[in-house]
Write a protein that holds these residues in place. Structure first.
Motif, mmCIF file in Angstrom:
data_model
loop_
_atom_site.group_PDB
_atom_site.id
_atom_site.type_symbol
_atom_site.label_atom_id
_atom_site.label_comp_id
_atom_site.label_asym_id
_atom_site.label_seq_id
_atom_site.Cartn_x
_atom_site.Cartn_y
_atom_site.Cartn_z
ATOM 1 N N ALA A 166 10.722 1.051 -10.418
ATOM 2 C CA ALA A 166 12.097 1.544 -10.484
ATOM 3 C C ALA A 166 12.838 1.123 -9.229
ATOM 4 O O ALA A 166 12.324 1.267 -8.114
ATOM 5 C CB ALA A 166 12.098 3.065 -10.603
ATOM 6 N N MET A 167 14.049 0.592 -9.391
ATOM 7 C CA MET A 167 14.799 0.146 -8.217
ATOM 8 C C MET A 167 16.262 0.496 -8.358
ATOM 9 O O MET A 167 16.799 0.619 -9.464
ATOM 10 C CB MET A 167 14.625 -1.358 -7.986
ATOM 11 C CG MET A 167 15.009 -2.272 -9.151
ATOM 12 S SD MET A 167 16.779 -2.527 -9.409
ATOM 13 C CE MET A 167 17.273 -3.163 -7.816
ATOM 14 N N LEU A 168 16.886 0.726 -7.212
ATOM 15 C CA LEU A 168 18.306 1.041 -7.157
ATOM 16 C C LEU A 168 18.811 0.569 -5.799
ATOM 17 O O LEU A 168 18.480 1.164 -4.760
ATOM 18 C CB LEU A 168 18.540 2.540 -7.337
ATOM 19 C CG LEU A 168 19.969 2.997 -7.623
ATOM 20 C CD1 LEU A 168 20.478 2.436 -8.947
ATOM 21 C CD2 LEU A 168 20.035 4.534 -7.657
ATOM 22 N N ASP A 169 19.522 -0.529 -5.814
ATOM 23 C CA ASP A 169 20.106 -1.118 -4.622
ATOM 24 C C ASP A 169 19.023 -1.498 -3.611
ATOM 25 O O ASP A 169 18.208 -2.370 -3.894
ATOM 26 C CB ASP A 169 21.139 -0.166 -4.019
ATOM 27 C CG ASP A 169 22.058 -0.861 -3.019
ATOM 28 O OD1 ASP A 169 22.184 -2.094 -3.090
ATOM 29 O OD2 ASP A 169 22.637 -0.172 -2.155
ATOM 30 N N LYS A 170 18.960 -0.821 -2.463
ATOM 31 C CA LYS A 170 18.061 -1.230 -1.384
ATOM 32 C C LYS A 170 16.782 -0.407 -1.321
ATOM 33 O O LYS A 170 16.051 -0.453 -0.324
ATOM 34 C CB LYS A 170 18.794 -1.131 -0.033
ATOM 35 C CG LYS A 170 20.025 -2.007 0.039
ATOM 36 C CD LYS A 170 20.781 -1.786 1.344
ATOM 37 C CE LYS A 170 22.075 -2.589 1.363
ATOM 38 N NZ LYS A 170 22.846 -2.366 2.618
ATOM 39 N N ARG A 171 16.512 0.341 -2.393
ATOM 40 C CA ARG A 171 15.295 1.157 -2.463
ATOM 41 C C ARG A 171 14.607 0.925 -3.799
ATOM 42 O O ARG A 171 15.266 0.666 -4.813
ATOM 43 C CB ARG A 171 15.617 2.637 -2.319
ATOM 44 C CG ARG A 171 15.753 3.136 -0.898
ATOM 45 C CD ARG A 171 15.957 4.633 -0.887
ATOM 46 N NE ARG A 171 15.543 5.224 0.356
ATOM 47 C CZ ARG A 171 15.508 6.526 0.600
ATOM 48 N NH1 ARG A 171 15.861 7.384 -0.359
ATOM 49 N NH2 ARG A 171 15.104 6.996 1.758
ATOM 50 N N ALA A 172 13.282 1.061 -3.808
ATOM 51 C CA ALA A 172 12.530 0.907 -5.050
ATOM 52 C C ALA A 172 11.193 1.597 -4.890
ATOM 53 O O ALA A 172 10.782 2.001 -3.786
ATOM 54 C CB ALA A 172 12.326 -0.569 -5.382
ATOM 55 N N LEU A 173 10.493 1.747 -6.008
ATOM 56 C CA LEU A 173 9.114 2.200 -6.009
ATOM 57 C C LEU A 173 8.219 1.037 -6.406
ATOM 58 O O LEU A 173 8.658 0.095 -7.067
ATOM 59 C CB LEU A 173 8.914 3.366 -6.977
ATOM 60 C CG LEU A 173 9.675 4.653 -6.672
ATOM 61 C CD1 LEU A 173 9.355 5.718 -7.712
ATOM 62 C CD2 LEU A 173 9.345 5.166 -5.266
ATOM 63 N N ALA A 174 6.958 1.128 -6.006
ATOM 64 C CA ALA A 174 6.005 0.089 -6.381
ATOM 65 C C ALA A 174 4.584 0.612 -6.219
ATOM 66 O O ALA A 174 4.302 1.390 -5.295
ATOM 67 C CB ALA A 174 6.182 -1.159 -5.527
ATOM 68 N N ILE A 175 3.712 0.211 -7.139
ATOM 69 C CA ILE A 175 2.270 0.416 -6.968
ATOM 70 C C ILE A 175 1.739 -0.809 -6.237
ATOM 71 O O ILE A 175 1.884 -1.937 -6.715
ATOM 72 C CB ILE A 175 1.568 0.574 -8.325
ATOM 73 C CG1 ILE A 175 2.070 1.832 -9.037
ATOM 74 C CG2 ILE A 175 0.056 0.647 -8.133
ATOM 75 C CD1 ILE A 175 1.568 1.968 -10.464
#
Length: 279
Positions: free
Chosen positions: A233-242
């Motif tokens: 999931a990403m939004l502009d300058k932040r995201a999640l990642a495994i």
């Protein structure tokens, strides 16, 4: 609570399980201990494959003698099919509910008897279930809710992980209260218990930070030339990642940049984490 202060989660559905054998059946199947689930509480849990991977994830609560499963709409058919299979001849009724799923972030939400706190993070507010005719929805509200998930480092299936592909530890379910290691056996329990007690989890959900917009979901994350994960999931300058924590740690030791596309990344571990980058 004013109805126009509740955000309708249109991608979520409710399934009710009831019957004299519903609790004993679920106790043998899912990752949380129903003995610890009280009326008015909401818990994150999962149904696993025999190999210990997540096939369904949900939020679960008791509802006047029934069990309310709050699911991603994409998982509805699979959930009903699997529960129907496991039910066999047990006294268990499985029904899709007409209730809508909503979430509220107002300060006095806890005064509403219907509101259930999302125990994964205070940032995810209070869950509500009902007719929801006046509940609000808009792209702006969807992005605001996504931003809360990213800030809290709480995963969503389909964005941050694929069903039947991720272990519970990959998405931090052990640290978020979604796994019970003290109750009896359930499907996949032997695999996740071994991973817990041996400390063999190599992948973890983290937050990505950047000084420019992060590339789309699914973009490969590289440490030098070596893949360590994918953007979730990403939004502009932040995201999640495994990501593979061991590979990230090695990259940092060697002074290698972490990138997605051409964008340099920083890794943030969750505040709730009981894990760290390998030394």
């Amino acid at each position: 609570m004013p109805q126009d202060q509740i955000f309708h989660l249109a991608n979520r559905v409710v399934v009710q399980l009831s019957g004299s054998e519903a609790e004993s059946l679920l106790q043998r199947l899912i990752t949380i201990d129903l003995d610890d689930l009280k009326q008015g509480e909401l818990r994150h849990g999962a149904l696993l494959t025999p190999q210990g991977k997540i096939t369904i994830d949900f939020l679960l609560s008791r509802d006047d003698g029934q069990f309310r499963f709050d699911l991603d709409r994409e998982q509805l058919g699979t959930f009903i099919k699997k529960m129907t299979l496991y039910r066999m001849r047990s006294d268990v009724t499985i029904e899709e509910s007409s209730e809508r799923v909503g979430v509220a972030f107002v300060a006095d939400a806890d005064k509403d008897a219907r509101a259930l706190r999302d125990t994964r993070s205070d940032q995810l507010g209070w869950r509500l279930y009902g007719e929801g005719a006046q509940w609000q929805t808009s792209p702006e509200l969807e992005n605001a809710y996504l931003a809360r998930h990213i800030a809290a480092i709480v995963p969503q299936a389909g964005l941050d992980f694929s069903l039947d592909d991720a272990f519970p530890h990959d998405i931090n379910m052990d640290a978020l209260g979604g796994l019970d290691f003290g109750k009896g056996c359930y499907i996949g329990q032997e695999v996740v218990s071994r991973m817990q007690h041996r400390g063999t989890a190599r992948k973890r959900l983290v937050r990505l930070e950047a000084d420019m917009p992060i590339p789309p979901t699914g973009t490969k994350i590289l440490a030098g030339e070596k893949p360590v994960g994918e953007v979730g999931a990403m939004l502009d300058k932040r995201a999640l990642a495994i990501v593979r924590l061991d590979r990230v740690a090695d990259a940092l030791k060697d002074g290698l940049a972490l990138t997605a596309g051409s964008v340099p990344l920083r890794i943030e571990l969750p505040d709730y984490a009981d894990f760290s980058l390998p030394a």
